[in-house]
Motif scaffolding. Structure first.
Motif, PDB file in Angstrom:
ATOM      1  N   GLY A  98       0.834  -1.197   0.000  1.00  0.00           N
ATOM      2  CA  GLY A  98       0.000   0.000   0.000  1.00  0.00           C
ATOM      3  C   GLY A  98       0.870   1.248   0.000  1.00  0.00           C
ATOM      4  N   HIS A  99       1.611   1.457   1.091  1.00  0.00           N
ATOM      5  CA  HIS A  99       2.583   2.564   1.113  1.00  0.00           C
ATOM      6  C   HIS A  99       3.573   2.356  -0.034  1.00  0.00           C
ATOM      7  CE1 HIS A  99       5.550   5.429   2.498  1.00  0.00           C
ATOM      8  NE2 HIS A  99       6.449   4.486   2.573  1.00  0.00           N
ATOM      9  N   THR A 100       4.088   1.134  -0.129  1.00  0.00           N
ATOM     10  CA  THR A 100       4.818   0.663  -1.314  1.00  0.00           C
ATOM     11  C   THR A 100       4.315  -0.749  -1.600  1.00  0.00           C
ATOM     12  OG1 THR A 100       6.576  -0.337   0.003  1.00  0.00           O
ATOM     13  CG2 THR A 100       6.948   1.936  -0.739  1.00  0.00           C
ATOM     14  N   ALA A 101       4.630  -1.254  -2.788  1.00  0.00           N
ATOM     15  CA  ALA A 101       4.188  -2.614  -3.131  1.00  0.00           C
ATOM     16  C   ALA A 101       4.875  -3.650  -2.251  1.00  0.00           C
ATOM     17  CB  ALA A 101       4.471  -2.890  -4.604  1.00  0.00           C
ATOM     18  N   ASP A 135       6.345   2.024   7.470  1.00  0.00           N
ATOM     19  CA  ASP A 135       5.630   3.250   7.112  1.00  0.00           C
ATOM     20  C   ASP A 135       4.163   2.981   6.792  1.00  0.00           C
ATOM     21  OD1 ASP A 135       8.058   4.365   7.488  1.00  0.00           O
ATOM     22  OD2 ASP A 135       8.265   5.226   5.481  1.00  0.00           O
ATOM     23  N   THR A 136       3.704   1.740   7.031  1.00  0.00           N
ATOM     24  CA  THR A 136       2.285   1.426   6.832  1.00  0.00           C
ATOM     25  C   THR A 136       1.449   2.139   7.887  1.00  0.00           C
ATOM     26  OG1 THR A 136       2.854  -0.689   5.842  1.00  0.00           O
ATOM     27  CG2 THR A 136       0.617  -0.470   6.696  1.00  0.00           C
ATOM     28  N   ILE A 137       1.932   2.151   9.131  1.00  0.00           N
ATOM     29  CA  ILE A 137       1.339   2.979  10.184  1.00  0.00           C
ATOM     30  C   ILE A 137       2.487   3.772  10.800  1.00  0.00           C
ATOM     31  CG2 ILE A 137       0.240   2.990  12.462  1.00  0.00           C
ATOM     32  CD1 ILE A 137      -1.271   0.480  11.700  1.00  0.00           C
ATOM     33  N   LEU A 138       2.383   5.087  10.730  1.00  0.00           N
ATOM     34  CA  LEU A 138       3.404   5.955  11.332  1.00  0.00           C
ATOM     35  C   LEU A 138       2.985   6.310  12.755  1.00  0.00           C
ATOM     36  CD1 LEU A 138       4.139   8.394   8.360  1.00  0.00           C
ATOM     37  CD2 LEU A 138       5.395   6.327   9.020  1.00  0.00           C
ATOM     38  N   GLY A 139       3.943   6.821  13.523  1.00  0.00           N
ATOM     39  CA  GLY A 139       3.641   7.200  14.900  1.00  0.00           C
ATOM     40  C   GLY A 139       2.748   8.421  14.999  1.00  0.00           C
ATOM     41  N   SER A 198      -0.977  10.566   8.862  1.00  0.00           N
ATOM     42  CA  SER A 198      -1.333   9.481   7.946  1.00  0.00           C
ATOM     43  C   SER A 198      -0.147   9.156   7.065  1.00  0.00           C
ATOM     44  CB  SER A 198      -2.540   9.879   7.102  1.00  0.00           C
ATOM     45  OG  SER A 198      -2.195  10.927   6.238  1.00  0.00           O
ATOM     46  N   SER A 199      -0.175   7.963   6.501  1.00  0.00           N
ATOM     47  CA  SER A 199       0.915   7.467   5.681  1.00  0.00           C
ATOM     48  C   SER A 199       0.656   7.847   4.224  1.00  0.00           C
ATOM     49  CB  SER A 199       0.975   5.948   5.852  1.00  0.00           C
ATOM     50  OG  SER A 199       2.076   5.430   5.167  1.00  0.00           O
ATOM     51  N   VAL A 200       1.747   8.077   3.497  1.00  0.00           N
ATOM     52  CA  VAL A 200       1.628   8.395   2.078  1.00  0.00           C
ATOM     53  C   VAL A 200       1.479   7.106   1.285  1.00  0.00           C
ATOM     54  CG1 VAL A 200       3.020   9.174   0.113  1.00  0.00           C
ATOM     55  CG2 VAL A 200       2.900  10.553   2.193  1.00  0.00           C
ATOM     56  N   VAL A 201       0.589   7.111   0.297  1.00  0.00           N
ATOM     57  CA  VAL A 201       0.549   6.016  -0.661  1.00  0.00           C
ATOM     58  C   VAL A 201       1.417   6.461  -1.833  1.00  0.00           C
ATOM     59  CG1 VAL A 201      -0.895   4.624  -2.188  1.00  0.00           C
ATOM     60  CG2 VAL A 201      -1.743   5.291   0.069  1.00  0.00           C
ATOM     61  N   ALA A 202       2.553   5.805  -1.980  1.00  0.00           N
ATOM     62  CA  ALA A 202       3.613   6.312  -2.848  1.00  0.00           C
ATOM     63  C   ALA A 202       3.362   5.943  -4.305  1.00  0.00           C
ATOM     64  CB  ALA A 202       4.971   5.789  -2.373  1.00  0.00           C
ATOM     65  N   TRP A 203       2.462   6.705  -4.959  1.00  0.00           N
ATOM     66  CA  TRP A 203       2.190   6.495  -6.374  1.00  0.00           C
ATOM     67  C   TRP A 203       3.483   6.614  -7.182  1.00  0.00           C
ATOM     68  CZ3 TRP A 203       2.789   9.213 -10.899  1.00  0.00           C
ATOM     69  CH2 TRP A 203       2.019   8.793 -11.980  1.00  0.00           C
ATOM     70  N   PRO A 204       3.716   5.784  -8.213  1.00  0.00           N
ATOM     71  CA  PRO A 204       2.815   4.751  -8.740  1.00  0.00           C
ATOM     72  C   PRO A 204       3.008   3.386  -8.083  1.00  0.00           C
ATOM     73  CG  PRO A 204       4.707   4.975 -10.178  1.00  0.00           C
ATOM     74  CD  PRO A 204       4.922   5.941  -9.037  1.00  0.00           C
ATOM     75  N   ASP A 205       3.983   3.274  -7.188  1.00  0.00           N
ATOM     76  CA  ASP A 205       4.303   1.975  -6.601  1.00  0.00           C
ATOM     77  C   ASP A 205       3.252   1.567  -5.568  1.00  0.00           C
ATOM     78  OD1 ASP A 205       5.963  -0.256  -5.994  1.00  0.00           O
ATOM     79  OD2 ASP A 205       6.622   0.815  -4.206  1.00  0.00           O
ATOM     80  N   GLY A 206       2.792   2.542  -4.776  1.00  0.00           N
ATOM     81  CA  GLY A 206       1.778   2.246  -3.769  1.00  0.00           C
ATOM     82  C   GLY A 206       0.400   2.096  -4.389  1.00  0.00           C
ATOM     83  N   ASP A 207      -0.535   1.569  -3.624  1.00  0.00           N
ATOM     84  CA  ASP A 207      -1.860   1.288  -4.171  1.00  0.00           C
ATOM     85  C   ASP A 207      -2.891   1.450  -3.057  1.00  0.00           C
ATOM     86  OD1 ASP A 207      -3.281  -0.432  -6.589  1.00  0.00           O
ATOM     87  OD2 ASP A 207      -4.166  -0.801  -4.625  1.00  0.00           O
ATOM     88  N   VAL A 208      -3.903   2.286  -3.310  1.00  0.00           N
ATOM     89  CA  VAL A 208      -4.884   2.605  -2.268  1.00  0.00           C
ATOM     90  C   VAL A 208      -5.708   1.380  -1.872  1.00  0.00           C
ATOM     91  CG1 VAL A 208      -6.940   3.973  -1.736  1.00  0.00           C
ATOM     92  CG2 VAL A 208      -4.985   5.050  -2.856  1.00  0.00           C
ATOM     93  N   GLY A 209      -6.126   0.578  -2.864  1.00  0.00           N
ATOM     94  CA  GLY A 209      -6.904  -0.628  -2.559  1.00  0.00           C
ATOM     95  C   GLY A 209      -6.096  -1.592  -1.688  1.00  0.00           C
ATOM     96  N   ASP A 210      -4.826  -1.781  -2.057  1.00  0.00           N
ATOM     97  CA  ASP A 210      -3.940  -2.632  -1.253  1.00  0.00           C
ATOM     98  C   ASP A 210      -3.774  -2.050   0.143  1.00  0.00           C
ATOM     99  OD1 ASP A 210      -3.500  -4.279  -3.396  1.00  0.00           O
ATOM    100  OD2 ASP A 210      -1.479  -3.555  -3.831  1.00  0.00           O
ATOM    101  N   TYR A 211      -3.634  -0.736   0.207  1.00  0.00           N
ATOM    102  CA  TYR A 211      -3.405  -0.095   1.511  1.00  0.00           C
ATOM    103  C   TYR A 211      -4.599  -0.310   2.439  1.00  0.00           C
ATOM    104  CZ  TYR A 211      -2.011   3.345   4.991  1.00  0.00           C
ATOM    105  OH  TYR A 211      -1.668   3.957   6.180  1.00  0.00           O
ATOM    106  N   LEU A 212      -5.801  -0.141   1.903  1.00  0.00           N
ATOM    107  CA  LEU A 212      -7.006  -0.363   2.722  1.00  0.00           C
ATOM    108  C   LEU A 212      -7.074  -1.817   3.201  1.00  0.00           C
ATOM    109  CD1 LEU A 212      -9.571   1.715   0.633  1.00  0.00           C
ATOM    110  CD2 LEU A 212      -8.751   2.273   2.934  1.00  0.00           C
ATOM    111  N   ALA A 213      -6.740  -2.756   2.313  1.00  0.00           N
ATOM    112  CA  ALA A 213      -6.770  -4.180   2.696  1.00  0.00           C
ATOM    113  C   ALA A 213      -5.712  -4.476   3.762  1.00  0.00           C
ATOM    114  CB  ALA A 213      -6.549  -5.052   1.466  1.00  0.00           C
ATOM    115  N   SER A 214      -4.553  -3.843   3.650  1.00  0.00           N
ATOM    116  CA  SER A 214      -3.498  -4.045   4.652  1.00  0.00           C
ATOM    117  C   SER A 214      -3.926  -3.488   6.005  1.00  0.00           C
ATOM    118  CB  SER A 214      -2.196  -3.379   4.193  1.00  0.00           C
ATOM    119  OG  SER A 214      -1.694  -4.026   3.050  1.00  0.00           O
ATOM    120  N   LEU A 215      -4.581  -2.328   5.995  1.00  0.00           N
ATOM    121  CA  LEU A 215      -5.077  -1.766   7.261  1.00  0.00           C
ATOM    122  C   LEU A 215      -6.114  -2.696   7.885  1.00  0.00           C
ATOM    123  CD1 LEU A 215      -5.384   2.016   6.357  1.00  0.00           C
ATOM    124  CD2 LEU A 215      -3.662   0.950   7.835  1.00  0.00           C
ATOM    125  N   GLU A 216      -6.931  -3.329   7.026  1.00  0.00           N
ATOM    126  CA  GLU A 216      -7.920  -4.270   7.565  1.00  0.00           C
ATOM    127  C   GLU A 216      -7.223  -5.425   8.287  1.00  0.00           C
ATOM    128  OE1 GLU A 216     -10.562  -5.032   4.230  1.00  0.00           O
ATOM    129  OE2 GLU A 216     -11.092  -2.902   4.213  1.00  0.00           O
TER     130      GLU A 216
END
Ligand SMILES: [Zn+2]
Length: 219
Positions: free
Chosen positions: A95-98, A113-117, A120-138
């Motif tokens: 999510g943050h990165t692939a 960097d998936t959860i920072l102290g 919010s964390s940056v989704v590092a386009w184009p490598d990161g992916d919002v759908g993946d990031y949401l699933a990882s948070l789940e």
């Protein structure tokens, strides 16, 4: 009471910035495991080696502020790279990165960097992916009451709660991006103007990354 488990020492690299907060967190275990050596900074690597005889090096993702120190630390210590110690498992959290992962022990989740102290964390386009990031948070929501030890910033008492907050925050941002597009915003620049108006100018480029990733997700 410290949230850092016994046998673990935090060494903060001297690379503070708006993106890296106080600097990169290197987590050093008494058993010789190091999570995220951080930048290739001589004094920082020396501070890590002063804690323990380094045997194993792990990295949460391949951004230079986490990865650069791997090669010099390995050269100085002969440590293995990517080999987990007993009692630790890897959780893939793209999510943050692939290639982002978290490391899970009985008493903590090392979240990179998936959860920072803080913030919010940056989704590092184009490598990161919002759908993946949401699933990882789940996935990370299931670690209720377990401390989250992040790649930057302070330790958080509850990984599950932090993941739920970030998930909600990301969905709110997506809603704002949708609304901005409904108002006629087309380019990422226009969306940033509307949705991230409160972001300080030095962080606009990071907002731009995240907006590009969100636009990809919404399409
Ligand atoms: Zn980082």
């Amino acid at each position: 009471m410290s949230l850092v488990p016994g046998g673990v020492t935090l060494i903060v690299a001297d690379n503070p910035s708006p993106m890296t907060l106080e600097g990169t967190n290197s987590w050093v275990f008494d058993d010789g495991t190091v999570i995220d050596p951080g930048p290739a900074d001589e004094a920082h690597l020396a501070a890590i080696m002063a804690v323990t005889r380094v045997r194993r090096i792990l990295v949460t993702h391949s951004h230079p502020d986490h990865l650069e120190g791997v090669a010099p630390l390995r050269a100085m210590t002969n440590a293995t790279v990517g080999e987990l110690p007993p009692g630790m498992r890897e959780l893939k959290t793209p999510g943050h990165t692939a290639d982002s992962v978290c490391f899970v022990t009985a008493s903590a989740v090392f979240t990179g960097d998936t959860i920072l102290g803080r913030g919010s964390s940056v989704v590092a386009w184009p490598d990161g992916d919002v759908g993946d990031y949401l699933a990882s948070l789940e996935k990370l929501m299931t670690f209720s009451g377990v401390p989250a030890l992040p790649g930057h910033g302070p330790t958080l008492p509850d990984c599950g709660a932090a993941a739920r907050w970030l998930h909600r925050h990301r969905l709110e941002r997506l809603e704002q991006v949708r609304a901005a597009m409904a108002q006629g915003a087309r380019s990422p620049e226009e969306v940033v103007e509307i949705v991230y108006a409160d972001v300080e100018p030095s962080l606009r480029w990071a907002a731009m990354w995240t907006v590009r990733a969100q636009l990809d997700y919404l399409r």
